[in-house]
Design an enzyme around this catalytic site. Structure first.
Site, mmCIF file in Angstrom:
data_model
loop_
_atom_site.group_PDB
_atom_site.id
_atom_site.type_symbol
_atom_site.label_atom_id
_atom_site.label_comp_id
_atom_site.label_asym_id
_atom_site.label_seq_id
_atom_site.Cartn_x
_atom_site.Cartn_y
_atom_site.Cartn_z
ATOM 1 N N HIS A 86 36.409 41.791 52.098
ATOM 2 C CA HIS A 86 36.148 40.629 52.798
ATOM 3 C C HIS A 86 34.648 40.629 52.657
ATOM 4 C CE1 HIS A 86 36.043 37.205 55.334
ATOM 5 N NE2 HIS A 86 37.469 36.981 55.030
ATOM 6 N N HIS A 136 39.336 33.748 46.881
ATOM 7 C CA HIS A 136 39.645 33.114 48.229
ATOM 8 C C HIS A 136 41.065 33.054 48.518
ATOM 9 C CE1 HIS A 136 38.539 30.665 51.515
ATOM 10 N NE2 HIS A 136 38.154 29.718 50.902
ATOM 11 N N ASP A 168 45.732 38.141 53.211
ATOM 12 C CA ASP A 168 46.334 37.919 52.117
ATOM 13 C C ASP A 168 47.350 38.963 51.565
ATOM 14 O OD1 ASP A 168 45.789 35.226 52.016
ATOM 15 O OD2 ASP A 168 43.754 35.553 50.744
HETATM 16 N N1 CMC Z 1 38.552 45.850 44.625
HETATM 17 C C1 CMC Z 1 37.709 46.790 44.234
HETATM 18 N N2 CMC Z 1 36.130 46.924 44.523
HETATM 19 C C2 CMC Z 1 35.927 45.820 45.252
HETATM 20 C C3 CMC Z 1 36.806 44.959 46.053
HETATM 21 C C4 CMC Z 1 38.205 45.213 45.446
HETATM 22 N N3 CMC Z 1 38.959 44.318 46.024
HETATM 23 N N4 CMC Z 1 35.915 44.264 46.638
HETATM 24 C C5 CMC Z 1 34.882 44.526 46.563
HETATM 25 N N5 CMC Z 1 34.723 45.737 45.794
HETATM 26 C C6 CMC Z 1 33.586 46.241 45.523
HETATM 27 C C7 CMC Z 1 32.730 45.685 44.609
HETATM 28 O O1 CMC Z 1 32.816 45.779 43.154
HETATM 29 C C8 CMC Z 1 31.151 46.235 44.872
HETATM 30 O O2 CMC Z 1 30.971 47.487 44.646
HETATM 31 P P1 CMC Z 1 29.496 48.082 44.246
HETATM 32 O O3 CMC Z 1 28.795 47.923 45.466
HETATM 33 O O4 CMC Z 1 29.589 49.518 43.442
HETATM 34 O O5 CMC Z 1 28.996 46.987 43.046
HETATM 35 C C9 CMC Z 1 31.326 46.327 46.557
HETATM 36 O O6 CMC Z 1 32.923 46.558 46.745
HETATM 37 C C10 CMC Z 1 30.904 45.048 47.241
HETATM 38 O O7 CMC Z 1 31.686 43.779 46.447
HETATM 39 P P2 CMC Z 1 31.068 42.482 46.716
HETATM 40 O O8 CMC Z 1 31.581 42.111 45.472
HETATM 41 O O9 CMC Z 1 29.603 42.395 46.808
HETATM 42 O O10 CMC Z 1 31.812 41.683 47.932
HETATM 43 P P3 CMC Z 1 31.711 40.184 48.241
HETATM 44 O O11 CMC Z 1 31.322 40.288 49.871
HETATM 45 O O12 CMC Z 1 30.771 39.264 47.370
HETATM 46 O O13 CMC Z 1 33.206 39.873 47.935
HETATM 47 C C11 CMC Z 1 35.502 39.505 48.213
HETATM 48 C C12 CMC Z 1 34.248 39.648 48.916
HETATM 49 C C13 CMC Z 1 36.591 38.951 49.206
HETATM 50 C C14 CMC Z 1 35.522 38.155 47.189
HETATM 51 C C15 CMC Z 1 35.594 40.635 47.387
HETATM 52 O O14 CMC Z 1 35.965 41.752 48.219
HETATM 53 C C16 CMC Z 1 37.215 40.523 46.314
HETATM 54 O O15 CMC Z 1 37.101 40.095 45.416
HETATM 55 N N6 CMC Z 1 38.561 40.793 46.886
HETATM 56 C C17 CMC Z 1 39.740 40.678 46.322
HETATM 57 C C18 CMC Z 1 40.139 39.181 46.473
HETATM 58 C C19 CMC Z 1 40.727 38.830 47.708
HETATM 59 O O16 CMC Z 1 41.403 39.655 48.240
HETATM 60 N N7 CMC Z 1 40.013 37.537 48.337
HETATM 61 C C20 CMC Z 1 40.672 37.162 49.530
HETATM 62 C C21 CMC Z 1 39.728 37.349 50.795
HETATM 63 S S1 CMC Z 1 40.654 37.124 52.273
HETATM 64 C C22 CMC Z 1 40.894 35.312 52.174
HETATM 65 C C23 CMC Z 1 39.999 34.582 52.391
HETATM 66 O O17 CMC Z 1 38.988 34.567 53.226
HETATM 67 O O18 CMC Z 1 40.168 33.590 51.286
#
Ligand code: CMC
Length: 425
Positions: free
Chosen positions: A307, A266, A364
């Site tokens: 996201h 987050h 971010d």
């Molecule tokens: N790098 C590599 N792979 C990723 C990433 C990433 N940053 N984000 C998602 N994926 C992949 C994930 O491994 C999954 O792949 P598969 O379908 O093969 O299993 C797919 O994309 C879907 O990911 P998810 O975990 O189901 O997506 P989510 O909606 O649960 O997670 C998130 C969203 C923001 C937590 C995630 O994208 C992440 O961890 N990003 C990096 C951290 C980040 O930048 N966070 C800030 C968000 S914006 C500011 C805020 O709102 O606070």
């Protein structure tokens, strides 16, 4: 309100369950699953991927089309024509202020910028190398011990005063966290300055010299505040609503939001982006990190990408990218980390893994680079996010308490042991 119905049949149940379907002003229809409990059923949705936890009028996101609206106004227009305090007013009141209302609002906020003098003592209890978010969680929670006169959550005026106090005091507390960590005296707020200039003077000024903020940097700072102001029911805002649903006092609720924001998935992502760029170190190492991000057996993720809601470009990231270019040009900075960031962005936008999963740079990704250029240390990045998001948290908390409500109490799918007897031999 329900103009449609969904009908659910469940194996083993004779009745067809009718569920009301509601339409909002924007966005997908929502199925009201509350009637399910009378049939002995719950829904199951870990991570709240398909669950609306509340009704809200504050902010709307269309993730598929990269749209973010506050009170109906697109974020790009607010970033261009408005400023942080005006957006605070909009989030709290649902409408933009008239010029007179805006002036009164700004003056009211200025009346609350100082913190109780005794709060200085709290800081001495922390180690100098404490993470500023750890200090922030504690000090903001402690505000409830100082401002008893506005803690009646059922009184609209008390709720309003709490919001003013939080908007006004967060920059003061954030800057105090920084000053404490570097061993410099705390700076008092200067109410002749605007919100962002005042924050910068409390961060970078000292009692021995006059500090004058560079207007481009002050504008960029205000924009960072504005772009982080609210983002509907994200993890920290939902935490604040849930904590608030028990009737807890607003300062404690905001403190719980700060704790939830801290995680790298987050708000902690802006700090994690910089740490990642430093770890990559050189453009020649990018491919290796991309491979790691794509490896399902490696927990590494590209920080600042992806996201939960945006499956298109994060509209805040677009504005942030432009601000980033302005700041770097003004400060004449050619940061090697920025080169890595730009290359990383380009590769990720073209790579099939990221394209298929719609993983775009988020807000971010760029905010960390701007904050670094301004001279803000990495461990203060999430503190600045918390400062900015406080208005979103308190607006949602206030909205929750403005109408009849219920304590938040999710249910579960239990998969533990069946009932069994305690072994007596
Ligand atoms: N790098 C590599 N792979 C990723 C990433 C990433 N940053 N984000 C998602 N994926 C992949 C994930 O491994 C999954 O792949 P598969 O379908 O093969 O299993 C797919 O994309 C879907 O990911 P998810 O975990 O189901 O997506 P989510 O909606 O649960 O997670 C998130 C969203 C923001 C937590 C995630 O994208 C992440 O961890 N990003 C990096 C951290 C980040 O930048 N966070 C800030 C968000 S914006 C500011 C805020 O709102 O606070």
């Amino acid at each position: 309100m329900a103009d449609k119905k969904a009908r659910l049949t469940v194996d083993g149940l004779e009745e067809v369950i009718e569920l009301p379907v509601y339409s909002g002003t924007e966005g997908p229809d929502v199925i009201d699953v509350r009637p399910l409990t009378s049939s002995g059923l719950f829904t199951y949705d870990p991570g709240f991927v398909s669950t609306a936890a509340c009704e809200s009028k504050i902010t709307y996101i269309d993730g598929a089309n990269g749209i973010l609206l506050h009170g109906g106004y697109p974020i790009e227009q607010l970033a261009e024509h408005s400023d942080y305090l005006e957006v605070c007013y909009l989030l709290l009141n649902g409408e933009l202020p008239t010029p007179e209302q805006k002036e009164t609002f700004i003056n009211t906020i200025k009346n609350h910028t100082m913190v109780h003098e005794q709060m200085r003592n709290f800081f001495n209890g922390f180690r100098r190398d404490a993470h500023p978010m750890a200090i922030m969680v504690g000090v903001v929670g402690a505000l409830s011990a100082f401002y008893h006169d506005s803690l009646d959550i059922n009184d609209a005026h008390h709720r309003e005063v709490c919001a003013y106090r939080l908007i006004a005091k967060m920059p003061t507390i954030a800057a105090m966290c920084y000053k404490y960590s570097i061993g410099q005296p705390f700076m008092y707020p200067k109410n002749g300055l605007d919100y962002a200039e005042n924050f910068l003077q409390m961060m970078f000024g000292n009692p021995c010299e006059e500090y004058v903020a560079n207007p481009i940097i002050a504008k960029a700072m205000d924009r960072i505040f504005l772009l982080h102001a609210d983002h509907e029911q994200n993890a920290s805002t939902s935490t604040v609503r849930l904590a608030g649903s028990s009737g807890a006092n607003p300062f404690a609720c905001i403190s719980s939001g700060i704790a939830a924001l801290w995680g790298p998935a987050h708000g902690g992502a802006n700090e994690a982006v910089l740490t990642m760029l430093e770890e990559i170190g050189d453009e020649s190492n990018i491919d290796e990190f991309i491979l790691r991000a794509k490896d399902p057996d490696d927990n590494f993720r590209l920080m600042g990408f992806g996201h939960r809601v945006y499956r298109n470009f994060d509209p805040r990231a677009k504005v942030m990218k432009q601000t980033c270019d302005e700041v770097l040009a003004e400060l004449n900075i050619s940061d090697p980390l920025l080169k890595i960031a730009k290359r990383l962005e380009q590769i990720a936008l073209e790579d099939e893994y990221f394209v298929k999963r719609k993983l775009y740079p988020n807000v971010d990704f760029y905010s960390g680079i701007i904050l670094k250029a301004i001279g803000i240390p990495t461990n203060m990045f999430t503190v600045i996010f918390a400062l900015s998001r406080t208005i979103g948290w308190i607006s949602h908390w206030s909205e929750f308490h403005s109408s009849p409500n219920k304590i938040g109490r999710p249910r579960q799918l239990y998969t533990g042991s069946k009932k069994r007897d305690y072994p007596t031999k």
